[in-house]
Design an enzyme around this catalytic site. Sequence first.
Site, PDB file in Angstrom:
ATOM      1  N   ASN A   9       0.876  -1.176   0.000  1.00 40.76           N
ATOM      2  CA  ASN A   9       0.000   0.000   0.000  1.00 40.76           C
ATOM      3  C   ASN A   9       0.909   1.220   0.000  1.00 40.76           C
ATOM      4  O   ASN A   9       1.489   1.558   1.026  1.00 40.76           O
ATOM      5  CB  ASN A   9      -0.890  -0.027   1.260  1.00 40.76           C
ATOM      6  CG  ASN A   9      -1.724   1.241   1.381  1.00 40.76           C
ATOM      7  OD1 ASN A   9      -1.764   2.054   0.456  1.00 40.76           O
ATOM      8  ND2 ASN A   9      -2.389   1.411   2.514  1.00 40.76           N
ATOM      9  N   TRP A  10       1.008   1.825  -1.153  1.00 37.02           N
ATOM     10  CA  TRP A  10       1.943   2.950  -1.266  1.00 37.02           C
ATOM     11  C   TRP A  10       1.417   4.227  -0.625  1.00 37.02           C
ATOM     12  O   TRP A  10       2.136   5.199  -0.479  1.00 37.02           O
ATOM     13  CB  TRP A  10       2.243   3.212  -2.754  1.00 37.02           C
ATOM     14  CG  TRP A  10       3.172   2.212  -3.361  1.00 37.02           C
ATOM     15  CD1 TRP A  10       3.900   1.255  -2.707  1.00 37.02           C
ATOM     16  CD2 TRP A  10       3.499   2.080  -4.760  1.00 37.02           C
ATOM     17  NE1 TRP A  10       4.654   0.540  -3.614  1.00 37.02           N
ATOM     18  CE2 TRP A  10       4.426   1.026  -4.877  1.00 37.02           C
ATOM     19  CE3 TRP A  10       3.102   2.746  -5.902  1.00 37.02           C
ATOM     20  CZ2 TRP A  10       4.955   0.628  -6.101  1.00 37.02           C
ATOM     21  CZ3 TRP A  10       3.620   2.353  -7.127  1.00 37.02           C
ATOM     22  CH2 TRP A  10       4.541   1.309  -7.222  1.00 37.02           C
ATOM     23  N   LYS A  11       0.144   4.248  -0.306  1.00 37.61           N
ATOM     24  CA  LYS A  11      -0.464   5.454   0.272  1.00 37.61           C
ATOM     25  C   LYS A  11      -0.166   6.644  -0.642  1.00 37.61           C
ATOM     26  O   LYS A  11      -0.093   6.470  -1.863  1.00 37.61           O
ATOM     27  CB  LYS A  11       0.006   5.657   1.715  1.00 37.61           C
ATOM     28  CG  LYS A  11      -0.164   4.373   2.538  1.00 37.61           C
ATOM     29  CD  LYS A  11       0.073   4.543   3.999  1.00 37.61           C
ATOM     30  CE  LYS A  11      -0.127   3.202   4.701  1.00 37.61           C
ATOM     31  NZ  LYS A  11      -0.001   3.273   6.143  1.00 37.61           N
ATOM     32  N   HIS A  95      -9.374   1.294   4.808  1.00 34.05           N
ATOM     33  CA  HIS A  95      -8.107   1.463   5.529  1.00 34.05           C
ATOM     34  C   HIS A  95      -8.323   2.421   6.701  1.00 34.05           C
ATOM     35  O   HIS A  95      -9.122   3.350   6.622  1.00 34.05           O
ATOM     36  CB  HIS A  95      -7.036   2.022   4.575  1.00 34.05           C
ATOM     37  CG  HIS A  95      -5.672   1.971   5.181  1.00 34.05           C
ATOM     38  ND1 HIS A  95      -5.220   2.932   6.059  1.00 34.05           N
ATOM     39  CD2 HIS A  95      -4.680   1.057   5.070  1.00 34.05           C
ATOM     40  CE1 HIS A  95      -3.986   2.603   6.449  1.00 34.05           C
ATOM     41  NE2 HIS A  95      -3.641   1.472   5.859  1.00 34.05           N
ATOM     42  N   GLU A  97      -6.685   4.812   7.776  1.00 38.69           N
ATOM     43  CA  GLU A  97      -6.473   6.240   7.484  1.00 38.69           C
ATOM     44  C   GLU A  97      -7.713   6.831   6.827  1.00 38.69           C
ATOM     45  O   GLU A  97      -8.052   7.992   7.052  1.00 38.69           O
ATOM     46  CB  GLU A  97      -5.226   6.397   6.599  1.00 38.69           C
ATOM     47  CG  GLU A  97      -3.956   6.177   7.414  1.00 38.69           C
ATOM     48  CD  GLU A  97      -2.809   5.541   6.655  1.00 38.69           C
ATOM     49  OE1 GLU A  97      -2.799   5.590   5.411  1.00 38.69           O
ATOM     50  OE2 GLU A  97      -1.913   4.978   7.320  1.00 38.69           O
ATOM     51  N   GLU A 167      -5.236  -4.896  10.451  1.00 37.02           N
ATOM     52  CA  GLU A 167      -4.206  -3.891  10.705  1.00 37.02           C
ATOM     53  C   GLU A 167      -4.515  -3.158  12.010  1.00 37.02           C
ATOM     54  O   GLU A 167      -5.339  -2.237  12.020  1.00 37.02           O
ATOM     55  CB  GLU A 167      -4.186  -2.862   9.568  1.00 37.02           C
ATOM     56  CG  GLU A 167      -3.862  -3.441   8.211  1.00 37.02           C
ATOM     57  CD  GLU A 167      -3.266  -2.392   7.282  1.00 37.02           C
ATOM     58  OE1 GLU A 167      -2.206  -2.668   6.739  1.00 37.02           O
ATOM     59  OE2 GLU A 167      -3.852  -1.301   7.123  1.00 37.02           O
ATOM     60  N   GLY A 173       2.734   2.215  10.609  1.00 39.10           N
ATOM     61  CA  GLY A 173       3.709   3.283  10.416  1.00 39.10           C
ATOM     62  C   GLY A 173       4.448   3.675  11.674  1.00 39.10           C
ATOM     63  O   GLY A 173       5.105   4.711  11.730  1.00 39.10           O
ATOM     64  N   SER A 213       3.719  -2.272  10.199  1.00 38.99           N
ATOM     65  CA  SER A 213       5.171  -2.347  10.380  1.00 38.99           C
ATOM     66  C   SER A 213       5.766  -3.700   9.974  1.00 38.99           C
ATOM     67  O   SER A 213       6.679  -4.216  10.626  1.00 38.99           O
ATOM     68  CB  SER A 213       5.546  -1.984  11.823  1.00 38.99           C
ATOM     69  OG  SER A 213       5.098  -0.680  12.139  1.00 38.99           O
ATOM     70  N   GLY A 235       5.209   1.225   4.508  1.00 44.26           N
ATOM     71  CA  GLY A 235       6.564   1.765   4.342  1.00 44.26           C
ATOM     72  C   GLY A 235       7.535   0.831   3.626  1.00 44.26           C
ATOM     73  O   GLY A 235       8.259   1.253   2.716  1.00 44.26           O
TER      74      GLY A 235
HETATM   75  P1  13P Z   1       3.241   0.247   7.541  1.00 41.67           P
HETATM   76  O1  13P Z   1       3.672  -1.025   6.915  1.00 41.67           O
HETATM   77  O2  13P Z   1       4.005   1.449   7.057  1.00 41.67           O
HETATM   78  O3  13P Z   1       3.163   0.154   9.026  1.00 41.67           O
HETATM   79  O4  13P Z   1       1.723   0.525   7.033  1.00 41.67           O
HETATM   80  C1  13P Z   1       0.804  -0.491   7.163  1.00 41.67           C
HETATM   81  C2  13P Z   1      -0.390  -0.119   6.382  1.00 41.67           C
HETATM   82  O5  13P Z   1      -1.124   0.774   6.744  1.00 41.67           O
HETATM   83  C3  13P Z   1      -0.672  -0.858   5.153  1.00 41.67           C
HETATM   84  O6  13P Z   1      -1.943  -0.594   4.697  1.00 41.67           O
END
Ligand code: 13P
Length: 252
Positions: A9-11, A95, A97, A167, A173, A213, A235
Amino acid sequence: MRKPFIAGNWKMNLTDEEALKFVDQVVERVPSIESVDYAVCGQAVSLKDMKERAVGTNLQIGAQNVHEEEKGAFTGEISASALTSVGVKLAIIGHSERREYYNDTDERINLKVKTALNHGITPILCVGEQLEEREAGRAESVVRKQLEDALDGIEAGRAADIVIAYEPVWAIGTGKSSSPEDAGAMCGTIRRFLFDTYGPETAESIRIQYGGSVKPENIRSYMAEEDIDGALVGGASLDVDSYLSLIEETAK
Ligand code: 13P
């Protein structure tokens, strides 16, 4: 047997040029891994070209969101038919976020999952508790409620096409990943929920990812858990070497 599934997930990261270069490198470097499914979910502006470069390879291209309505006056949103028109058949939905910043309620997430399925798009449905909820001993009930709401009205035949990503919000993150045992236990709870709702066959076929993470160094400890079938990675999916290591470690 569930095939492991690693999704990046590149966000809101990577320019178009960077995204396309990444896809080219993945296509060039992992033509032969068959035992793992893998995807990257990029920003909408790059999806069409990413998809074109990945055609005929095992790299799946996904979106990070899809709107619940078919079309209309929803400025800034992406429709399911726009995604399928460029060949995208995978989308992250719900997600944390988006739940936190963009009003993705459980009810809306349910509609989004249904719209995605109606268009032949595989949803990666995200669920997960907040830190306070875990500390209060409510993690399981929170996740069960998210699943109940998100899957409401979706019958077993269609649910089999969904991927679920567990998650825990506090692990995203932060570098503070869940222990494999805790993550595995929650994914077991999710599997039991699926069993109770849909019966053994569907419950056994749905893939459940862990996210939060995840890195090449810890992915195997998650994959060792019976009910974890892959990872949704933020990440560590932004760097091509790290992304490829995630796939290679999973394939071992
Ligand atoms: P990280 O791997 O950066 O913790 O993010 C997880 C995430 O939100 C994947 O959707």
